[in-house]
Motif scaffolding. Structure first.
Motif, PDB file in Angstrom:
ATOM      1  N   THR A 156     -25.320  37.611  34.103  1.00  0.00           N
ATOM      2  CA  THR A 156     -24.867  36.805  32.964  1.00  0.00           C
ATOM      3  C   THR A 156     -25.715  35.546  32.775  1.00  0.00           C
ATOM      4  O   THR A 156     -26.041  35.182  31.635  1.00  0.00           O
ATOM      5  CB  THR A 156     -23.380  36.406  33.149  1.00  0.00           C
ATOM      6  N   TYR A 157     -26.111  34.881  33.885  1.00  0.00           N
ATOM      7  CA  TYR A 157     -26.726  33.563  33.780  1.00  0.00           C
ATOM      8  C   TYR A 157     -28.161  33.453  34.296  1.00  0.00           C
ATOM      9  O   TYR A 157     -28.894  32.560  33.881  1.00  0.00           O
ATOM     10  CB  TYR A 157     -25.869  32.533  34.531  1.00  0.00           C
ATOM     11  N   HIS A 158     -28.568  34.307  35.210  1.00  0.00           N
ATOM     12  CA  HIS A 158     -29.871  34.135  35.852  1.00  0.00           C
ATOM     13  C   HIS A 158     -30.978  34.707  34.967  1.00  0.00           C
ATOM     14  O   HIS A 158     -30.978  35.909  34.648  1.00  0.00           O
ATOM     15  CB  HIS A 158     -29.879  34.836  37.214  1.00  0.00           C
ATOM     16  N   PRO A 159     -31.973  33.873  34.561  1.00  0.00           N
ATOM     17  CA  PRO A 159     -33.021  34.370  33.654  1.00  0.00           C
ATOM     18  C   PRO A 159     -33.857  35.507  34.235  1.00  0.00           C
ATOM     19  O   PRO A 159     -34.407  36.320  33.480  1.00  0.00           O
ATOM     20  CB  PRO A 159     -33.886  33.128  33.394  1.00  0.00           C
ATOM     21  N   PHE A 200     -25.500  27.305  34.106  1.00  0.00           N
ATOM     22  CA  PHE A 200     -24.320  28.160  33.912  1.00  0.00           C
ATOM     23  C   PHE A 200     -23.184  27.343  33.307  1.00  0.00           C
ATOM     24  O   PHE A 200     -23.135  26.120  33.421  1.00  0.00           O
ATOM     25  CB  PHE A 200     -23.883  28.798  35.238  1.00  0.00           C
ATOM     26  N   ASP A 201     -22.272  28.053  32.678  1.00  0.00           N
ATOM     27  CA  ASP A 201     -21.047  27.470  32.138  1.00  0.00           C
ATOM     28  C   ASP A 201     -19.972  27.587  33.217  1.00  0.00           C
ATOM     29  O   ASP A 201     -19.594  28.705  33.601  1.00  0.00           O
ATOM     30  CB  ASP A 201     -20.632  28.234  30.874  1.00  0.00           C
ATOM     31  N   PRO A 202     -19.460  26.474  33.752  1.00  0.00           N
ATOM     32  CA  PRO A 202     -18.486  26.579  34.848  1.00  0.00           C
ATOM     33  C   PRO A 202     -17.140  27.185  34.443  1.00  0.00           C
ATOM     34  O   PRO A 202     -16.433  27.740  35.291  1.00  0.00           O
ATOM     35  CB  PRO A 202     -18.309  25.130  35.309  1.00  0.00           C
ATOM     36  N   ASN A 215     -14.387  30.731  41.705  1.00  0.00           N
ATOM     37  CA  ASN A 215     -13.486  31.740  42.267  1.00  0.00           C
ATOM     38  C   ASN A 215     -14.127  33.101  41.996  1.00  0.00           C
ATOM     39  O   ASN A 215     -14.139  33.579  40.855  1.00  0.00           O
ATOM     40  CB  ASN A 215     -12.101  31.647  41.613  1.00  0.00           C
ATOM     41  N   LEU A 216     -14.683  33.717  43.031  1.00  0.00           N
ATOM     42  CA  LEU A 216     -15.457  34.940  42.835  1.00  0.00           C
ATOM     43  C   LEU A 216     -14.590  36.149  42.495  1.00  0.00           C
ATOM     44  O   LEU A 216     -15.058  37.065  41.816  1.00  0.00           O
ATOM     45  CB  LEU A 216     -16.326  35.196  44.072  1.00  0.00           C
ATOM     46  N   MET A 217     -13.336  36.166  42.918  1.00  0.00           N
ATOM     47  CA  MET A 217     -12.428  37.227  42.477  1.00  0.00           C
ATOM     48  C   MET A 217     -12.207  37.103  40.976  1.00  0.00           C
ATOM     49  O   MET A 217     -12.246  38.096  40.238  1.00  0.00           O
ATOM     50  CB  MET A 217     -11.094  37.138  43.227  1.00  0.00           C
ATOM     51  N   ALA A 218     -12.000  35.866  40.505  1.00  0.00           N
ATOM     52  CA  ALA A 218     -11.804  35.636  39.067  1.00  0.00           C
ATOM     53  C   ALA A 218     -13.049  36.009  38.278  1.00  0.00           C
ATOM     54  O   ALA A 218     -12.951  36.556  37.167  1.00  0.00           O
ATOM     55  CB  ALA A 218     -11.433  34.171  38.824  1.00  0.00           C
ATOM     56  N   VAL A 219     -14.232  35.742  38.829  1.00  0.00           N
ATOM     57  CA  VAL A 219     -15.485  36.105  38.153  1.00  0.00           C
ATOM     58  C   VAL A 219     -15.527  37.613  37.892  1.00  0.00           C
ATOM     59  O   VAL A 219     -15.884  38.061  36.800  1.00  0.00           O
ATOM     60  CB  VAL A 219     -16.705  35.659  38.994  1.00  0.00           C
TER      61      VAL A 219
END
Length: 513
Positions: A156-159, A200-202, A215-219
């Motif tokens: 999603t975020y890493h170019p 990234f957008d937190p 929260n990696l589960m939420a991600v």
């Protein structure tokens, strides 16, 4: 042909890579997929041991902490060869095995500190391997629990990993309670430390309670194309807020899960069980296998601290070799709050069950290791009660014997996303006594295939648990016809992976059959 990549922390398709039920799923689902003619690649961390003897497939260079890291992708030999399945491990010196199943670390002072470091390196290496086409062309990436959701952050975020966006991502929740929460910054085990130059957008990553944490589960829930709970009832449970100990539900993430459900991304599909290629065990070996396990554990340096207790257990077992018990109750599980909270909170309930068993020359055999508090509790109860046999270790032969020779399998889980133990016991025609929650509710029907208990309050549940146990024992002793019918019904139940994977294709993978 569809091409899949399974990414997980555990995989029982290879040797010594199992700590819990996730490993069974990651072993069995690819086998079912391969039978449909599709191709599956399965990758897990090496934990500094699993790459040995493997074949080096790729060097994976990546930028982490502003430094160049190099990990290695090895193809390894599986326990059993299946057409269209290939198994891999990622090796890097910082991806170490922990004390839990030689996989996970226990960091009580700073939860997830060490595990987050190794799974961040692992996920970045997998992203690099996908980018390099090390697995070939892929259609679907199936992620398992928080350990792998960093891949969703990267794509999603890493170019560097924009090319990963073309695949479909499926996220399976095995244990919602363990969420992989770490700081965004100002910590070695933080997102900003490992990816200092990635904007990234937190908000889509943030933990609701700790706004300075990811929260990696939420991600996984928020960013995957499809989200999967491992039973239909557990899906219903997690849409509601938790109210422990009366009810365990969404564990603070029910808002995200309801959003996924409303968007048509959340599916509850029951795990299957294996009914072929089963490791065959012989009946009548239970006491021999306990003794063999005890001698093995006594020689293990890491178990020296409980050598006296293991010897005590051996002495108890010898009494039962000549005086076989009339009724065997068994439980096999990691000793955690999820599995045995009822016994820790109300040890008097377990004592009541032992006293009921004593009247009929019955025993309760519990096998497991885990939380030191739980181990200590069960060792104390074992010293106090002759008919409580606490086999405080792990042994595949003994586990087989317990599933095979138990009269009643006991599974009083506080919550249970799916559960595999009840399916294994039922496969052998052994009725189960379960708490009516999650996957246990979906698999055990009271007085038809086993026994269950529930209640509106904690006290009600404890009271009903003991009453359900008394009922099961009474039927066994006084109504052999009904007992045999329950046994037969349990043995006939088939929770097949074929049926489950049919739903995977339709709902999770969005592939028409």
């Amino acid at each position: 042909m569809n091409r899949f990549l399974f990414v997980a922390a555990e995989n029982d398709g290879i040797t010594k890579c199992k700590a819990g039920g996730m490993a069974d799923v990651v072993r069995d689902v690819p086998r079912e997929i391969s039978e449909r003619g599709d191709e599956v690649h399965v990758v897990v961390p090496s934990y500094s041991r699993l790459h040995q003897g493997g074949r080096l497939r790729a060097k994976l260079n990546m930028l982490l902490r502003g430094n160049e890291y190099t990990a290695e992708l090895y193809e390894v030999v599986p326990k059993k060869e299946f057409k269209n399945i290939r198994h891999y491990v990622v090796h890097h010196p910082e991806i170490q095995g922990g004390e839990i199943g030689h996989i996970y670390h226990d960091d009580p002072k700073e939860p997830f500190y060490t595990d987050n470091i190794k799974f961040t390196i692992f996920c970045t290496a997998v992203a690099e391997a996908i980018k390099q086409d090390a697995f070939g062309e892929l259609d679907i990436v199936h992620l398992h629990d928080w350990h792998t959701s960093m891949l969703l952050f990267l794509k999603t975020y890493h170019p560097e990993y924009k090319s990963l966006k073309k695949m479909r991502y499926v996220y399976t929740i095995h244990n919602l309670a363990i969420q992989g929460i770490r700081p965004f910054a100002n910590n070695y085990s933080s997102l900003a430390n490992w990816f200092p130059n990635v904007p990234f957008d937190p908000k889509p990553l943030m933990d609701y309670r700790y706004h300075d944490c990811i929260n990696l589960m939420a991600v996984g829930i928020r960013l995957a194309d499809a989200v999967h709970t491992v039973s239909p009832t557990y899906k219903d449970d997690v849409l509601k807020p938790s109210n422990p100990p009366e009810f365990i539900g969404g564990e603070g993430l029910e808002k995200d899960l309801r959003a996924a459900d409303n968007e048509g991304r959340l599916f509850g599909i029951l795990n299957g069980s294996n009914y072929k290629n089963i490791r065959v065990a012989k009946k009548g070996k239970i006491y021999r296998n306990i003794v063999r396990a005890l001698f093995s554990w006594l020689q293990d340096e890491s178990k020296k601290y409980k050598a006296d207790f293991l010897a005590h257990t051996g002495e108890k077992i010898m009494d039962y070799v000549d005086n076989r018990p009339e009724f065997i109750v068994a439980s096999v599980a990691r000793l955690t709050e999820q599995k045995f909270y009822f016994f820790k909170r109300s040890p008097e309930a377990l004592v009541s069950i032992l006293k009921i068993l004593q009247k009929v020359n019955g025993v309760f055999i519990l096998l497991g290791t885990g939380d030191p508090e739980y181990e200590k509790l069960f060792r104390e109860i074992s010293y106090q009660h002759k008919n409580f046999i606490f086999t405080n270790g792990q042994s595949e032969d003994l586990i087989d014997s317990l599933y095979l020779e138990t009269n009643l399998y006991f599974m009083p889980s506080l919550f249970e996303p799916c559960g595999i133990s009840q399916m294994l016991a039922m496969r052998n025609g052994n009725p189960c006594l379960v708490h009516e929650t999650g996957g246990l509710k979906d698999t055990v029907e009271h007085l038809r295939t086993g026994f269950s208990f529930t209640g509106n309050t904690y006290d009600e549940k404890i009271e009903n648990m003991v009453e359900a146990f008394e009922l099961a024992l009474r039927i066994y002793l006084t109504d052999k016809k009904q007992w045999k019918a329950i046994q037969a019904n349990a043995k006939k139940m088939r929770f097949t992976w074929k049926k489950s994977v049919d739903q995977y294709y339709r709902n999770l993978y969005a592939i028409s059959a």
